[in-house]
Write a protein that holds these residues in place. Structure first.
Motif, mmCIF file in Angstrom:
data_model
loop_
_atom_site.group_PDB
_atom_site.id
_atom_site.type_symbol
_atom_site.label_atom_id
_atom_site.label_comp_id
_atom_site.label_asym_id
_atom_site.label_seq_id
_atom_site.Cartn_x
_atom_site.Cartn_y
_atom_site.Cartn_z
ATOM 1 N N GLU A 175 -2.833 -15.098 -4.024
ATOM 2 C CA GLU A 175 -2.265 -13.939 -4.719
ATOM 3 C C GLU A 175 -1.601 -14.447 -5.996
ATOM 4 O OE1 GLU A 175 -1.593 -10.481 -4.513
ATOM 5 O OE2 GLU A 175 -0.302 -10.872 -6.225
ATOM 6 N N GLN A 199 0.838 -1.196 0.000
ATOM 7 C CA GLN A 199 0.000 0.000 0.000
ATOM 8 C C GLN A 199 0.876 1.250 0.000
ATOM 9 O OE1 GLN A 199 -3.285 -0.112 -0.265
ATOM 10 N NE2 GLN A 199 -3.826 -2.191 0.316
ATOM 11 N N TYR A 211 -6.419 -1.542 7.693
ATOM 12 C CA TYR A 211 -6.389 -2.948 8.129
ATOM 13 C C TYR A 211 -7.127 -3.122 9.461
ATOM 14 C CZ TYR A 211 -2.811 -3.957 4.555
ATOM 15 O OH TYR A 211 -2.130 -4.133 3.387
ATOM 16 N N ASP A 219 -9.559 -7.959 -1.521
ATOM 17 C CA ASP A 219 -8.905 -6.659 -1.737
ATOM 18 C C ASP A 219 -8.382 -6.631 -3.175
ATOM 19 O OD1 ASP A 219 -7.597 -4.263 -1.501
ATOM 20 O OD2 ASP A 219 -6.036 -4.976 -0.147
#
Ligand SMILES: C[S@@+](CC[C@H](N)C(=O)[O-])C[C@H]1O[C@@H](n2cnc3c(N)ncnc32)[C@H](O)[C@@H]1O
Length: 312
Positions: A190, A141, A151, A239
């Protein structure tokens, strides 16, 4: 060195960006001056020729460690050693310099091949009570101060349970690691392999033992993981990148029906589109904007959805 003018790739030069970290600004500016003084060629998007495409400077704001990535189009980086010596001697915060090769005709910034030209090829930063390793290809980020707010909002929305959670689009594992103390087990997915390598190491560094990471596209890996785990997840963090969730993933979520979905989004338009789809099975309990990109029109949002027949 500047910003794109609206809806174009014309660069408006700027020598100082007031929302950028000062050291990052200075380092980028010094590299740019070095490139100009030494006649190092700059990539041209029209002719597809020239060497330097991008300079990326990232800082761990808590550790003060800096990682510089220079994206190149070819092997003709003149005076590379001199540049490394110059930057190293001027900024002791610079822990590593990496050359990244991107030879494709694309507006994607990074290529897949890295060559470490100084240091170990990564830096660390600290978020909350955890330390994170960050490599050049891994997402991190851009506003670490506000990331803690984001978070903590997400894990408060998720609450505590002795059950299983998923962290989809997990990057270097940050959200899953933050949430791990509140769940029996967390699984992260991911697509960038280097980010998953970081995530696995981050779990180890932080002594988090109840988390597992998988590399792959969420669209493909999620159904596979759901088949192989003993207990279905009751909470799912998502996300995704700016384009939001794809239809397949939304359908899997609707079918799986976890009690809670915590949706973190950097694009309100795709968030609204996806929430509308999920509303068939879910109630949107809260949406909290988090100002991750001050002085810009962009805003991050964290939202929590409860399954309709199990609203708590
Ligand atoms: C907005 S970032 C969030 C990362 C992480 N949750 C964090 O807070 O640092 C989105 C992440 O999704 C990854 N990604 C993009 N498309 C994906 C896909 N189809 N499947 C899995 N991961 C994907 C990107 O590489 C990136 O790390």
């Amino acid at each position: 060195m500047g910003v794109y003018s609206n809806r174009s790739h014309n660069i408006v030069p700027i020598s100082k960006c007031y929302i950028q970290n000062k050291i990052c600004n200075d380092i980028a500016q010094d590299i740019f001056e070095f490139i100009k003084e030494n006649d190092i060629s700059i990539y041209n998007e029209k002719t597809l020729k020239g060497t330097v495409r991008h300079i990326i400077v990232r800082i761990g704001v808590k550790t003060n460690e800096v990682l510089v990535t220079i994206v190149v189009n070819d092997n003709n980086f003149k005076k590379e050693k001199e540049l490394v010596e110059y930057i190293k001697s001027k900024y002791n915060q610079v822990k590593s310099i990496v050359k990244n090769y991107n030879t494709k005709n694309t507006n994607v910034i990074l290529g897949t091949k890295n060559e470490i030209i100084f240091g170990e090829g990564y830096i660390y930063d600290i978020l909350g009570e955890y330390k994170f390793k960050i490599s050049p290809l891994s997402f991190y980020q851009v506003n670490p101060i506000q990331t803690e707010v984001l978070y903590n909002t997400a894990i408060n929305y998720a609450g505590k349970s002795n059950k299983v959670a998923l962290d989809l689009y997990c990057g270097i594992g940050t959200i899953g690691i933050f949430a791990s103390k509140n769940f029996k087990k967390v699984y992260g997915i991911e697509k960038v392999a280097q980010a998953i390598d970081d995530a696995r190491e981050n779990a180890q560094i932080n002594n988090v033992e109840n988390i597992e990471f998988y590399v792959g596209d969420v669209e493909e890996k999620l159904p596979e993981i759901l088949k192989n785990i003993d207990e279905p997840p009751t909470t799912i963090f998502v996300d995704p990148p700016r384009k939001g969730l794809d239809n397949e993933t939304i359908n899997v979520l609707k079918k799986l029906q976890p009690e809670k979905i915590v949706y973190i989004s950097c694009n309100p338009a795709t968030l609204a589109r996806d929430l509308k789809e999920l509303e068939e099975r879910y109630v949107i309990k809260e949406i909290q904007p988090v100002d991750m990109f001050p002085y810009t029109s962009h805003v991050e949002c964290c939202s929590v959805l409860s399954l309709k027949n199990s609203i708590q």
